[in-house]
Design an enzyme around this catalytic site. Sequence first.
Site, PDB file in Angstrom:
ATOM      1  N   THR A 169     -10.160   4.083  10.709  1.00 44.07           N
ATOM      2  CA  THR A 169      -9.962   3.214  11.867  1.00 44.07           C
ATOM      3  C   THR A 169      -9.395   3.964  13.067  1.00 44.07           C
ATOM      4  OG1 THR A 169      -7.849   2.505  10.911  1.00 44.07           O
ATOM      5  CG2 THR A 169      -9.749   1.059  10.575  1.00 44.07           C
ATOM      6  N   GLY A 206       0.815  -2.598   8.719  1.00 43.94           N
ATOM      7  CA  GLY A 206       1.875  -1.600   8.637  1.00 43.94           C
ATOM      8  C   GLY A 206       2.929  -1.755   9.706  1.00 43.94           C
ATOM      9  N   ARG A 207       2.776  -1.000  10.797  1.00 44.51           N
ATOM     10  CA  ARG A 207       3.829  -0.926  11.805  1.00 44.51           C
ATOM     11  C   ARG A 207       4.096  -2.243  12.514  1.00 44.51           C
ATOM     12  NH1 ARG A 207       1.451   4.737  13.865  1.00 44.51           N
ATOM     13  NH2 ARG A 207      -0.356   3.770  12.881  1.00 44.51           N
ATOM     14  N   ARG A 224      -3.301  -6.204  13.463  1.00 50.34           N
ATOM     15  CA  ARG A 224      -2.243  -6.361  14.452  1.00 50.34           C
ATOM     16  C   ARG A 224      -2.150  -7.831  14.865  1.00 50.34           C
ATOM     17  NH1 ARG A 224      -1.700  -1.854  12.936  1.00 50.34           N
ATOM     18  NH2 ARG A 224      -1.662   0.081  14.156  1.00 50.34           N
ATOM     19  N   ASP A 228      -3.437   4.456  -1.931  1.00 45.29           N
ATOM     20  CA  ASP A 228      -4.412   4.924  -0.943  1.00 45.29           C
ATOM     21  C   ASP A 228      -4.323   6.447  -0.807  1.00 45.29           C
ATOM     22  OD1 ASP A 228      -6.314   4.923   1.048  1.00 45.29           O
ATOM     23  OD2 ASP A 228      -4.903   4.390   2.642  1.00 45.29           O
ATOM     24  N   LEU A 229      -5.010   7.168  -1.712  1.00 43.58           N
ATOM     25  CA  LEU A 229      -4.957   8.634  -1.719  1.00 43.58           C
ATOM     26  C   LEU A 229      -6.221   9.276  -1.153  1.00 43.58           C
ATOM     27  CD1 LEU A 229      -3.241   9.340  -5.154  1.00 43.58           C
ATOM     28  CD2 LEU A 229      -2.196   9.008  -2.895  1.00 43.58           C
ATOM     29  N   LYS A 230      -7.281   8.500  -0.966  1.00 45.85           N
ATOM     30  CA  LYS A 230      -8.511   8.988  -0.336  1.00 45.85           C
ATOM     31  C   LYS A 230      -8.999  10.295  -0.970  1.00 45.85           C
ATOM     32  CE  LYS A 230      -7.344   6.964   4.186  1.00 45.85           C
ATOM     33  NZ  LYS A 230      -5.949   6.533   3.943  1.00 45.85           N
ATOM     34  N   LEU A 231      -9.172  10.284  -2.270  1.00 45.29           N
ATOM     35  CA  LEU A 231      -9.596  11.496  -2.960  1.00 45.29           C
ATOM     36  C   LEU A 231     -10.987  11.937  -2.496  1.00 45.29           C
ATOM     37  CD1 LEU A 231      -8.405  10.949  -6.638  1.00 45.29           C
ATOM     38  CD2 LEU A 231      -7.150  11.897  -4.697  1.00 45.29           C
ATOM     39  N   HIS A 232     -11.132  13.239  -2.315  1.00 50.14           N
ATOM     40  CA  HIS A 232     -12.404  13.803  -1.862  1.00 50.14           C
ATOM     41  C   HIS A 232     -12.460  15.232  -2.374  1.00 50.14           C
ATOM     42  CE1 HIS A 232     -15.297  14.635   1.778  1.00 50.14           C
ATOM     43  NE2 HIS A 232     -15.864  14.859   0.603  1.00 50.14           N
ATOM     44  N   ASP A 233     -13.188  15.436  -3.466  1.00 52.35           N
ATOM     45  CA  ASP A 233     -13.254  16.749  -4.099  1.00 52.35           C
ATOM     46  C   ASP A 233     -14.528  16.787  -4.941  1.00 52.35           C
ATOM     47  OD1 ASP A 233     -12.539  19.294  -5.225  1.00 52.35           O
ATOM     48  OD2 ASP A 233     -10.430  18.775  -4.928  1.00 52.35           O
ATOM     49  N   ILE A 234     -14.707  17.849  -5.709  1.00 48.24           N
ATOM     50  CA  ILE A 234     -15.877  17.901  -6.571  1.00 48.24           C
ATOM     51  C   ILE A 234     -15.772  16.786  -7.618  1.00 48.24           C
ATOM     52  CG2 ILE A 234     -16.202  20.370  -6.179  1.00 48.24           C
ATOM     53  CD1 ILE A 234     -15.049  20.861  -8.975  1.00 48.24           C
ATOM     54  N   PRO A 235     -16.911  16.273  -8.089  1.00 48.34           N
ATOM     55  CA  PRO A 235     -16.890  15.098  -8.967  1.00 48.34           C
ATOM     56  C   PRO A 235     -15.995  15.223 -10.195  1.00 48.34           C
ATOM     57  CG  PRO A 235     -19.113  15.469  -8.183  1.00 48.34           C
ATOM     58  CD  PRO A 235     -18.305  16.636  -7.704  1.00 48.34           C
ATOM     59  N   THR A 236     -16.012  16.370 -10.857  1.00 45.15           N
ATOM     60  CA  THR A 236     -15.216  16.517 -12.080  1.00 45.15           C
ATOM     61  C   THR A 236     -13.729  16.415 -11.795  1.00 45.15           C
ATOM     62  OG1 THR A 236     -16.906  17.924 -13.096  1.00 45.15           O
ATOM     63  CG2 THR A 236     -14.703  18.042 -14.023  1.00 45.15           C
ATOM     64  N   LYS A 254       0.857  -1.187   0.000  1.00 39.00           N
ATOM     65  CA  LYS A 254       0.000   0.000   0.000  1.00 39.00           C
ATOM     66  C   LYS A 254       0.888   1.229   0.000  1.00 39.00           C
ATOM     67  CE  LYS A 254      -1.989   1.840   3.724  1.00 39.00           C
ATOM     68  NZ  LYS A 254      -1.793   3.323   3.682  1.00 39.00           N
TER      69      LYS A 254
END
Length: 238
Positions: free
Chosen positions: A121, A212-213, A183, A59-67, A32
């Site tokens: 999480t 991850g850790r 974990r 894993d960039l978690k995009l969150h913006d206007i649809p276009t 990831k």
Amino acid sequence: MKGNAYLALDFPAWPEAKDFLERNGLQGVPVKVGMELFYNEGPRFIEWLKKHDHDIFLDLKLHDIPTTVKRSMKNLAGLGIDMVTIHALGGSEMIRQAKDGLMAGSLTGYKPKLLAVTILTSFDNKTVNDELGLQGELQDNAVRFSELACQNGADGVVCSVHEAKKIKVVCGSPFLTVTPGIRLPDSAGDDQKRVATPALARANGADILVVGRTVTNADHPKAVYEQVQKEWEHGSKP
């Protein structure tokens, strides 16, 4: 060394991530890549990972206007990644446009999986109610976001292990549940509140683990990664 456990490369830059993989014999494991590493290195690190046989969860978690999200996804699809994330909070139109962008940008015929992040999480029920203003139980909110994502073309969600089973009931077995916060029993939880073992993840219907850790901070990372994979495969601690 493929499997269902994606190793989170939570490193600030390419040299550290590359050195960790090579020094610990983790070539070819699914990985990831998050915001910190991608924003610092850009596509060149993705290209290196692909050349060295790593499946890639971006894993960039995009969150913006649809276009904007659609255009961004069109560009990201050309990297040949396997999975990429948006925030379900972006709503139905953003989810649909994200999927359209991925389809338009996948010129080779390979279509990356679109995942919607439900509830992080690091959140607990108090955070969801008091700070986000979402009423009801955290699990119910995660399931509601999952149903929204499913109805609008997403291939799956990122959720905690504790919501995965109910999401499968509502959205169907093919709908992917990707679960961070994994974990081993003797590992610290760090800043994640809704954590679980690989065995519990399998029992609860998770499809893909993100670890991850637990691995990157271990004295013997490869052995710990293999232990996570074995516990997932066998449903109990080896």
